[in-house]
Design an enzyme around this catalytic site. Structure first.
Site, mmCIF file in Angstrom:
data_model
loop_
_atom_site.group_PDB
_atom_site.id
_atom_site.type_symbol
_atom_site.label_atom_id
_atom_site.label_comp_id
_atom_site.label_asym_id
_atom_site.label_seq_id
_atom_site.Cartn_x
_atom_site.Cartn_y
_atom_site.Cartn_z
ATOM 1 N N LYS A 297 -4.880 -38.062 17.618
ATOM 2 C CA LYS A 297 -4.570 -36.670 18.077
ATOM 3 C C LYS A 297 -4.438 -35.592 16.891
ATOM 4 O O LYS A 297 -3.972 -35.767 16.045
ATOM 5 C CB LYS A 297 -3.369 -36.597 18.919
ATOM 6 N N GLU A 381 6.154 -38.084 38.113
ATOM 7 C CA GLU A 381 7.047 -37.376 38.879
ATOM 8 C C GLU A 381 7.651 -38.083 40.438
ATOM 9 O O GLU A 381 8.813 -37.728 40.465
ATOM 10 C CB GLU A 381 6.363 -35.989 39.425
ATOM 11 N N ARG A 409 3.757 -33.353 43.598
ATOM 12 C CA ARG A 409 3.519 -34.737 43.630
ATOM 13 C C ARG A 409 4.824 -35.370 44.306
ATOM 14 O O ARG A 409 4.654 -36.280 45.001
ATOM 15 C CB ARG A 409 3.401 -35.208 42.276
HETATM 16 C C1 LIG Z 1 1.069 -34.515 37.005
HETATM 17 C C2 LIG Z 1 1.313 -34.094 35.865
HETATM 18 N N1 LIG Z 1 2.612 -33.996 35.045
HETATM 19 C C3 LIG Z 1 2.427 -33.623 33.669
HETATM 20 C C4 LIG Z 1 1.200 -33.117 33.100
HETATM 21 C C5 LIG Z 1 1.372 -32.409 31.887
HETATM 22 N N2 LIG Z 1 0.489 -33.009 30.779
HETATM 23 C C6 LIG Z 1 -0.812 -32.652 30.609
HETATM 24 S S1 LIG Z 1 -1.350 -33.528 29.295
HETATM 25 C C7 LIG Z 1 -0.103 -34.518 29.159
HETATM 26 C C8 LIG Z 1 -0.194 -35.864 28.462
HETATM 27 C C9 LIG Z 1 -1.530 -36.372 28.405
HETATM 28 O O1 LIG Z 1 -1.377 -37.423 27.799
HETATM 29 P P1 LIG Z 1 -2.950 -38.447 27.553
HETATM 30 O O2 LIG Z 1 -3.355 -38.872 28.812
HETATM 31 O O3 LIG Z 1 -2.359 -39.636 26.728
HETATM 32 O O4 LIG Z 1 -3.766 -37.427 26.743
HETATM 33 P P2 LIG Z 1 -4.006 -37.035 25.293
HETATM 34 O O5 LIG Z 1 -3.473 -35.625 25.633
HETATM 35 O O6 LIG Z 1 -3.155 -37.706 24.385
HETATM 36 O O7 LIG Z 1 -5.363 -36.923 24.945
HETATM 37 C C10 LIG Z 1 0.988 -34.368 29.897
HETATM 38 C C11 LIG Z 1 2.118 -34.956 30.463
HETATM 39 C C12 LIG Z 1 0.107 -32.932 33.849
HETATM 40 N N3 LIG Z 1 -0.747 -32.325 33.557
HETATM 41 N N4 LIG Z 1 0.189 -33.701 35.197
#
Ligand SMILES: Cc1ncc(C[n+]2csc(CCOP(=O)(O)OP(=O)(O)O)c2C)c(N)n1
Length: 613
Positions: A297, A381, A409
């Site tokens: 990242k 959630e 959710r």
């Molecule tokens: C239902 C929901 N909860 C929380 C989030 C906030 N959120 C956005 S991206 C993310 C993390 C994503 O991590 P990953 O899937 O590993 O992708 P990366 O950003 O590391 O590439 C979170 C928790 C969301 N988008 N949707």
């Protein structure tokens, strides 16, 4: 643009002035037209563009810096829009946007009228599925694959999902069905070990155990040589023959195989030739496959590597240092994190829960002070809510902090588990109201509507920071069932917080100003707007439908009070992305707009006395 167009243009302009390869990319065909030797340069130019543009627009820098090579490889091997890329959350789709005809508008990212920060079906034919919330990609892609199979199509459906997407229950609901429903399905698990914060839970540990397997490094090198030697030279015809050997060279992983997807990996997600050749191979497979890739990242930008959490998504920053502008007053999120930490010093039963948003919800402050009473459950959630229910049955004081948009959710849990059982769950809904530049997937404009008709819930919204702390204090002491507070993104009025919070009387409004002719009901952060209008009539940072104004009208009606009511809130459609002041002005959520609506009624006031909500 054809292959020859692309290289011709490149040569012509190169003769005049050094020109970026990136500027020649108008469509995925131009990526395919580049030579393999050009690709590292393209990757560098993409990173430079991301770092430069996002320093002005803000956005998801870290995730996109991590998928540059992946996106290049995907567009070299597959053909969108015919083939489909379904990206989980889709916050990592910026590079895909650059490659699919949107480079010239890339500087408008997340600005009013500009490109959205997520994939949108209405924005491009290359965006086959929109998102913003996590965990939706696998299910939606499986539906596409089954639709394709039923139609007799042969296009490829490729899911790109981060490791944190595998903390979402729905991802497993989809995996549970893949094998039974399709034979052609490609999943790319983009493992960078980070959610927004460090990824959590058994699945994260499990992925880590694959990656840190002592034989992995050795196998990885062998696999790379092997795939390049065999597939690179002879193309995909040999793919079936080498399949068994390739598998033998990679680390076997039980969990995905048990779920019915053939597992490949882990491989280096920054190695374009390896990625490209592996995709060529996976394309030929007649069974669902999962490719586990390892990426960094923030790759290529030191500040983002050092602080993956901050650079996951942020506002403007200085390119040299990564510095962002400080927030002038503490945000509501910071206040809740610190306040709950303070309350927990004397209330040993107070516990705090987040669903993968420790810094976003401010709970990182709580986590430091009370690590054993702090729970990050991952992007889950529904589970977070049920977990809070269980804690409540044990006489604990659970504070569940979730963004308003993500609590959608857990709607069933709000009724079936919390309300029907009248459990003492304290729900803190951050980012209630307009979220601004993230757009419709992130605005918190529905929570009054989705909670207010459920029996047993108390629902509050503070007008400023001081009242917020009073509300949190009241919640901590309220043991008569579920209670929720909604509060906006960022800071409030900057009101000084008094040293000792006070208990609020539930169901009692505060009369701020007496008068005649007009009664103004203001809710939460719209209080400022209302004050200014009456000096202010209150309005609501919520959709009009089923909002606070409706509650006022219903109450007046039930009391047989016959008076015109002017409601000011967000209209009945999804609000686009953009800066909050621009959107408020456009949609009339301002004091001026309110006054304008009320004045005609006041002119008729000889017979009528209007209320405003
Ligand atoms: C239902 C929901 N909860 C929380 C989030 C906030 N959120 C956005 S991206 C993310 C993390 C994503 O991590 P990953 O899937 O590993 O992708 P990366 O950003 O590391 O590439 C979170 C928790 C969301 N988008 N949707």
């Amino acid at each position: 643009m054809t292959k020859s167009d692309s290289s011709e243009n490149h040569q012509t302009s190169a003769a005049v002035a050094p020109r970026r390869l990136l500027d020649g990319i108008r469509s995925p065909a131009d990526i395919k037209a580049l030579s393999e030797q050009d690709l590292p340069q393209l990757a560098q130019e993409v990173r430079d563009e991301l770092i430069k543009v996002l320093s002005q627009t803000g956005g998801h820098l870290g995730p996109n810096l991590g998928v540059v090579e992946l996106t290049i490889a995907l567009h070299r091997v597959f053909d969108t829009p015919r083939d489909r890329f379904v990206m989980d959350v889709s916050h990592q789709g910026y590079v895909h946007k650059m490659f699919t005809g949107r480079l010239d508008r890339f500087h408008t990212m997340r600005q009013f009228g500009g490109l959205n920060g997520f994939l949108l079906r209405t924005e491009s034919e290359h965006d086959c599925y929109g998102a913003g919330h996590a965990g939706t990609a696998l299910s939606a892609a499986l539906g596409m694959a089954v639709g394709r199979d039923l139609r007799g199509g042969d296009e490829h459906i490729v899911v790109v999902a981060g490791d944190a997407a595998f903390t979402c229950g729905i991802s497993y609901e989809a995996l549970n069905n893949v094998k039974a429903h399709t034979k052609r399905f490609i999943v790319v698990l983009n493992d960078n070990e980070w959610s927004i914060a460090k990824n959590v839970g058994a699945i994260a540990n499990y992925l880590n155990s694959i990656v840190t397997n002592p034989t992995y490094a050795h196998l990885h090198d062998k696999a790379r040589d092997f795939v390049q030697a065999i597939l690179g030279k002879t193309g995909v015809q040999l793919a079936h023959k080498v399949e068994e050997s390739v598998k033998g060279l990679l680390v076997p992983s039980v969990i995905f195989e048990e779920l019915g997807l053939r597992y490949y990996g882990p491989i280096d997600g920054h190695d374009i030739p390896l990625l490209t050749q592996t995709f060529e191979f996976l394309k030929t497979q007649e069974e669902p496959v999962l490719l586990h890739i390892l990426t960094k990242k923030g790759k290529g930008y030191e500040p983002a590597i050092k602080q993956p959490d901050k650079f996951h998504g942020l506002g403007k920053y200085k390119i040299e240092s990564g510095e962002t502008a400080p927030t002038p007053t503490p945000t509501y999120s910071e206040i809740i994190g610190k306040t709950l930490a303070k309350f927990a010093e004397t209330n040993q039963k107070l516990v705090a829960i987040t669903a993968a948003m420790p810094s976003g919800t401010g709970l990182s402050h709580f986590a430091k002070a009370h690590p054993t009473r702090y729970f990050d459950v991952g992007i889950a959630e529904e589970h977070a809510t049920l977990f809070a229910c269980g804690l409540a049955t044990q006489g604990m004081t659970p504070f569940l902090t979730i963004y308003s948009t993500f609590f959608q959710r857990a709607y069933d849990m709000a009724i079936h588990d919390i309300a029907i059982q009248k459990l003492n769950v304290r729900l803190c809904m951050d980012r209630a109201g307009l979220s601004g530049d993230d757009g419709p997937t992130h605005h918190g404009l529905f929570d009054i509507g989705y909670l207010r008709h459920i029996p047993n819930w108390v629902h509050m919204q503070p007008k400023n920071e001081d009242e917020f702390v009073d509300m949190l204090w009241t919640m901590a002491h309220y043991n008569s069932g579920p209670i929720a507070v909604r509060y906006p993104r960022g800071s409030g009025t900057g009101a000084k917080i008094k040293p000792e919070p006070r208990l609020l009387e539930i169901g009692k409004a505060e009369v701020v100003q007496h008068g005649r002719d007009v009664a103004i009901f203001g809710l939460g952060n719209m209080f400022e707007v209302a004050e200014e209008a009456a000096r202010k009539l209150e309005v609501e940072d919520h959709v009009l439908h089923n909002g606070f104004g409706c509650a006022v009208m219903e109450h007046l009606h039930s009391q047989m009070i016959n008076t015109p009511v002017v409601r000011v809130g967000w209209p009945d459609h999804f609000i686009e992305h953009g800066a909050v002041p621009i959107l408020r002005k456009k949609h009339g959520i301002t004091a001026d707009a309110l006054v304008e609506k009320v004045l005609p009624l006041l002119r008729k006031k000889s017979s009528l006395r209007p209320s405003v909500a």
